[in-house]
Write a protein that holds these residues in place. Structure first.
Motif, PDB file in Angstrom:
ATOM      1  N   ALA A  73       0.876  -1.299   0.008  1.00 48.75           N
ATOM      2  CA  ALA A  73      -0.342   0.074  -0.114  1.00 48.75           C
ATOM      3  C   ALA A  73       0.986   1.055   0.055  1.00 48.75           C
ATOM      4  CB  ALA A  73      -0.893   0.029   1.242  1.00 48.75           C
ATOM      5  N   GLU A  74       0.326   2.170  -0.558  1.00 52.45           N
ATOM      6  CA  GLU A  74       0.936   3.655  -0.577  1.00 52.45           C
ATOM      7  C   GLU A  74       1.439   3.956   0.794  1.00 52.45           C
ATOM      8  OE1 GLU A  74       0.512   8.337  -2.565  1.00 52.45           O
ATOM      9  OE2 GLU A  74      -1.037   6.606  -2.306  1.00 52.45           O
ATOM     10  N   GLN A  75       2.577   4.467   0.926  1.00 56.63           N
ATOM     11  CA  GLN A  75       3.069   4.871   2.306  1.00 56.63           C
ATOM     12  C   GLN A  75       2.595   6.232   2.429  1.00 56.63           C
ATOM     13  OE1 GLN A  75       7.013   4.027   4.308  1.00 56.63           O
ATOM     14  NE2 GLN A  75       7.544   6.185   4.082  1.00 56.63           N
ATOM     15  N   PRO A  76       2.068   6.615   3.599  1.00 55.55           N
ATOM     16  CA  PRO A  76       1.288   7.913   3.938  1.00 55.55           C
ATOM     17  C   PRO A  76       2.664   8.880   4.322  1.00 55.55           C
ATOM     18  CG  PRO A  76       1.179   6.438   5.817  1.00 55.55           C
ATOM     19  CD  PRO A  76       1.685   5.532   4.831  1.00 55.55           C
ATOM     20  N   ASP A  77       2.108  10.134   4.104  1.00 58.33           N
ATOM     21  CA  ASP A  77       2.963  11.297   4.495  1.00 58.33           C
ATOM     22  C   ASP A  77       2.837  11.249   6.194  1.00 58.33           C
ATOM     23  OD1 ASP A  77       3.765  12.605   2.161  1.00 58.33           O
ATOM     24  OD2 ASP A  77       1.809  12.405   1.653  1.00 58.33           O
ATOM     25  N   ALA A  78       1.836  10.771   6.769  1.00 56.99           N
ATOM     26  CA  ALA A  78       1.978  11.133   8.331  1.00 56.99           C
ATOM     27  C   ALA A  78       0.743  10.149   8.584  1.00 56.99           C
ATOM     28  CB  ALA A  78       1.225  12.315   8.659  1.00 56.99           C
ATOM     29  N   ALA A  79       0.653   9.612  10.021  1.00 61.75           N
ATOM     30  CA  ALA A  79      -0.727   8.705  10.361  1.00 61.75           C
ATOM     31  C   ALA A  79      -0.960   9.514  11.684  1.00 61.75           C
ATOM     32  CB  ALA A  79       0.138   7.258  10.469  1.00 61.75           C
ATOM     33  N   ILE A  80      -2.401   9.164  11.786  1.00 68.42           N
ATOM     34  CA  ILE A  80      -2.836   9.455  13.112  1.00 68.42           C
ATOM     35  C   ILE A  80      -3.540   8.275  13.816  1.00 68.42           C
ATOM     36  CG2 ILE A  80      -4.645  11.131  14.131  1.00 68.42           C
ATOM     37  CD1 ILE A  80      -4.324  12.858  11.806  1.00 68.42           C
ATOM     38  N   VAL A  81      -3.146   8.005  14.916  1.00 72.15           N
ATOM     39  CA  VAL A  81      -3.914   6.911  15.757  1.00 72.15           C
ATOM     40  C   VAL A  81      -4.552   7.238  16.776  1.00 72.15           C
ATOM     41  CG1 VAL A  81      -3.179   4.748  16.999  1.00 72.15           C
ATOM     42  CG2 VAL A  81      -1.768   5.510  14.941  1.00 72.15           C
ATOM     43  N   LEU A  82      -5.830   6.913  16.879  1.00 68.71           N
ATOM     44  CA  LEU A  82      -6.714   7.207  18.011  1.00 68.71           C
ATOM     45  C   LEU A  82      -6.830   5.782  18.692  1.00 68.71           C
ATOM     46  CD1 LEU A  82      -8.105   8.691  15.567  1.00 68.71           C
ATOM     47  CD2 LEU A  82      -9.194   9.823  17.486  1.00 68.71           C
ATOM     48  N   PRO A  83      -6.114   5.655  19.858  1.00 69.35           N
ATOM     49  CA  PRO A  83      -5.960   4.253  20.714  1.00 69.35           C
ATOM     50  C   PRO A  83      -7.318   4.312  21.704  1.00 69.35           C
ATOM     51  CG  PRO A  83      -4.374   5.687  21.525  1.00 69.35           C
ATOM     52  CD  PRO A  83      -5.031   6.458  20.441  1.00 69.35           C
ATOM     53  N   GLY A  84      -7.554   3.056  21.943  1.00 70.08           N
ATOM     54  CA  GLY A  84      -8.526   2.829  23.168  1.00 70.08           C
ATOM     55  C   GLY A  84      -8.164   1.696  23.884  1.00 70.08           C
ATOM     56  N   SER A  85      -9.021   0.520  23.941  1.00 68.06           N
ATOM     57  CA  SER A  85      -8.609  -0.434  24.925  1.00 68.06           C
ATOM     58  C   SER A  85      -7.863  -1.582  24.143  1.00 68.06           C
ATOM     59  CB  SER A  85     -10.036  -1.066  25.360  1.00 68.06           C
ATOM     60  OG  SER A  85     -10.668  -1.871  24.220  1.00 68.06           O
ATOM     61  N   LEU A  86      -7.599  -1.373  22.889  1.00 71.03           N
ATOM     62  CA  LEU A  86      -6.824  -2.370  22.217  1.00 71.03           C
ATOM     63  C   LEU A  86      -5.200  -1.797  22.281  1.00 71.03           C
ATOM     64  CD1 LEU A  86      -8.873  -2.797  18.931  1.00 71.03           C
ATOM     65  CD2 LEU A  86      -8.796  -4.513  20.874  1.00 71.03           C
ATOM     66  N   ASP A  87      -4.301  -2.731  22.055  1.00 71.28           N
ATOM     67  CA  ASP A  87      -3.051  -2.448  22.045  1.00 71.28           C
ATOM     68  C   ASP A  87      -2.618  -1.537  20.856  1.00 71.28           C
ATOM     69  OD1 ASP A  87      -0.120  -2.287  22.569  1.00 71.28           O
ATOM     70  OD2 ASP A  87       0.149  -4.566  22.337  1.00 71.28           O
ATOM     71  N   ALA A  88      -2.233  -0.304  20.909  1.00 70.25           N
ATOM     72  CA  ALA A  88      -2.117   0.246  19.669  1.00 70.25           C
ATOM     73  C   ALA A  88      -0.417   0.492  19.188  1.00 70.25           C
ATOM     74  CB  ALA A  88      -2.678   1.821  19.684  1.00 70.25           C
ATOM     75  N   ALA A  89       0.214  -0.020  20.342  1.00 70.19           N
ATOM     76  CA  ALA A  89       1.840   0.234  20.066  1.00 70.19           C
ATOM     77  C   ALA A  89       2.221  -0.683  18.833  1.00 70.19           C
ATOM     78  CB  ALA A  89       2.416  -0.379  21.407  1.00 70.19           C
ATOM     79  N   PRO A  90       1.640  -1.948  18.298  1.00 74.58           N
ATOM     80  CA  PRO A  90       2.267  -2.510  17.140  1.00 74.58           C
ATOM     81  C   PRO A  90       1.992  -1.663  16.008  1.00 74.58           C
ATOM     82  CG  PRO A  90       1.175  -4.117  18.492  1.00 74.58           C
ATOM     83  CD  PRO A  90       0.910  -2.780  19.163  1.00 74.58           C
ATOM     84  N   VAL A  91       0.991  -0.973  15.897  1.00 76.24           N
ATOM     85  CA  VAL A  91       0.699  -0.058  14.660  1.00 76.24           C
ATOM     86  C   VAL A  91       1.384   1.191  14.633  1.00 76.24           C
ATOM     87  CG1 VAL A  91      -1.017   1.298  13.602  1.00 76.24           C
ATOM     88  CG2 VAL A  91      -1.831  -1.048  14.396  1.00 76.24           C
ATOM     89  N   ILE A  92       1.639   1.638  15.696  1.00 82.43           N
ATOM     90  CA  ILE A  92       2.265   2.802  16.027  1.00 82.43           C
ATOM     91  C   ILE A  92       4.053   2.491  15.724  1.00 82.43           C
ATOM     92  CG2 ILE A  92       3.178   4.566  17.512  1.00 82.43           C
ATOM     93  CD1 ILE A  92       0.593   4.257  19.051  1.00 82.43           C
ATOM     94  N   CYS A  93       4.198   1.659  16.036  1.00 84.86           N
ATOM     95  CA  CYS A  93       5.867   1.242  15.744  1.00 84.86           C
ATOM     96  C   CYS A  93       5.978   0.766  14.345  1.00 84.86           C
ATOM     97  CB  CYS A  93       6.107   0.104  16.772  1.00 84.86           C
ATOM     98  SG  CYS A  93       6.249   0.447  18.559  1.00 84.86           S
ATOM     99  N   SER A  94       5.069   0.165  13.746  1.00 83.31           N
ATOM    100  CA  SER A  94       5.090  -0.147  12.491  1.00 83.31           C
ATOM    101  C   SER A  94       5.362   1.198  11.396  1.00 83.31           C
ATOM    102  CB  SER A  94       4.093  -0.976  11.888  1.00 83.31           C
ATOM    103  OG  SER A  94       3.934  -1.406  10.552  1.00 83.31           O
ATOM    104  N   TYR A  95       4.373   2.217  11.786  1.00 88.15           N
ATOM    105  CA  TYR A  95       4.520   3.358  10.910  1.00 88.15           C
ATOM    106  C   TYR A  95       6.030   4.178  11.348  1.00 88.15           C
ATOM    107  CZ  TYR A  95      -0.174   3.448   9.187  1.00 88.15           C
ATOM    108  OH  TYR A  95      -1.391   3.393   8.582  1.00 88.15           O
ATOM    109  N   ALA A  96       6.220   4.089  12.650  1.00 86.06           N
ATOM    110  CA  ALA A  96       7.636   4.900  12.822  1.00 86.06           C
ATOM    111  C   ALA A  96       8.561   4.286  12.532  1.00 86.06           C
ATOM    112  CB  ALA A  96       7.522   4.972  14.395  1.00 86.06           C
TER     113      ALA A  96
END
Length: 305
Positions: A73-96
């Motif tokens: 998929a096309e790599q974005p220029d930025a990502a915005i993550v809205l976390p809740g009860s799920l573990d958002a760390a893997p998605v955040i780390c993948s982008y970074a």
């Protein structure tokens, strides 16, 4: 002859800046929004309302935090993550780790997940904490303006980012002109350089508001030149009154004059924008605007339960 050649070179630089600004208006800008369905509903709705692209080049892709961008998929220029009860760390780390700046939108800084990232990748992650939805647009805009390289496209597409981008453009130009005033060695050599910088600033501000190289730009550039002559006269008068600190005075006038000129240009576009929009209503997005897609996650409406 050298002075004339240098001035001509600056004029060519201004023309080139105008072309770059024009290209920047419709440059493709992709933002991913990853949403946990249990995230704070009010913040999610505020993000949804803010991220409405006004031009064809702006693309906002919304996806559930449970999913992830498909391979290739096309790599974005930025990502915005809205976390809740799920573990958002893997998605955040993948982008970074992929070199994508990531904003983690939470109600309080302590709500942000702990991340196991090397220092270089961790520097790409910003925590945007807003205890109320009203605080979010300004804070998110400040982060986007500092994190996204395509600042003109960002401002042209998302009006809530415009002030932050224009503030940055004006501040950068003011610092450059302060340096020109401080180190100028040849009498009069600073004026063409400062005016060229301010002319490029005027073109960039126009582009940030979605305006290209139109006939009205000529009048604005003439105004910039006139303002430059006025500020040069002020600097000369002050230097005559307070000899011995000429470099400091010229630097101060270069800085303050550029701030004043830049903000005057901004006010002109704000006034024109207000005249076009009905009182109390935001301007409608053009028909070609690209709104959140792929997938919409119910357009954030059901977020937060």
């Amino acid at each position: 002859m050298a002075k004339k050649g240098w001035t001509f070179a600056r004029l060519l630089e201004v023309a080139g800046s105008g072309r770059d600004s024009l290209r920047g208006i419709d440059e493709r800008l992709v933002i991913h929004v990853c949403v946990d369905p249990s995230c704070p509903r009010a913040l999610a709705l505020e993000v949804r309302d803010a991220l409405r692209a006004e031009r064809a080049g702006g693309v906002v892709e919304v996806m559930s935090l449970l999913g992830s961008p498909s391979a290739g998929a096309e790599q974005p220029d930025a990502a915005i993550v809205l976390p809740g009860s799920l573990d958002a760390a893997p998605v955040i780390c993948s982008y970074a780790r992929s070199g994508v700046p990531v904003a983690v939108v939470v109600e309080g800084a302590l709500d942000a997940p702990a991340l196991d990232l090397p220092e270089q990748a961790l520097a790409l992650v910003g925590v945007v904490a807003a205890s109320s939805p009203e605080q979010l647009p300004e804070k998110l805009a400040a982060w986007l303006a500092s994190a996204v390289d395509k600042s003109i496209a960002l401002a042209a597409n998302f009006s809530f980012c415009r002030d932050a981008v224009v503030d940055s453009l004006i501040s950068q130009c003011a610092v450059e002109n302060a340096a020109v005033g401080a180190i100028s060695l040849i009498p009069g050599s600073d004026l063409p350089i400062m005016c060229a910088n301010q002319a490029m600033l005027a073109l960039n501000i126009a582009a940030a508001y979605g305006h290209g190289l139109e006939p009205s730009r000529a009048a604005e550039l003439a105004g910039v030149l006139g303002a430059g002559l006025v500020w040069r006269g002020v600097a000369r008068s002050l230097v005559g009154l307070l000899p011995g600190i000429g470099m400091l005075l010229k630097a101060g006038v270069g800085y303050g004059g550029t701030l004043a000129t830049g903000n005057a240009i901004r006010l002109r576009f704000e006034a024109a924008r207000s005249e076009r929009a009905p009182q109390g209503e935001a301007p409608e997005a053009p028909e070609h605007a690209v709104l959140p897609t792929t997938p919409r996650t119910d357009d954030y409406v059901t977020i937060g339960g």
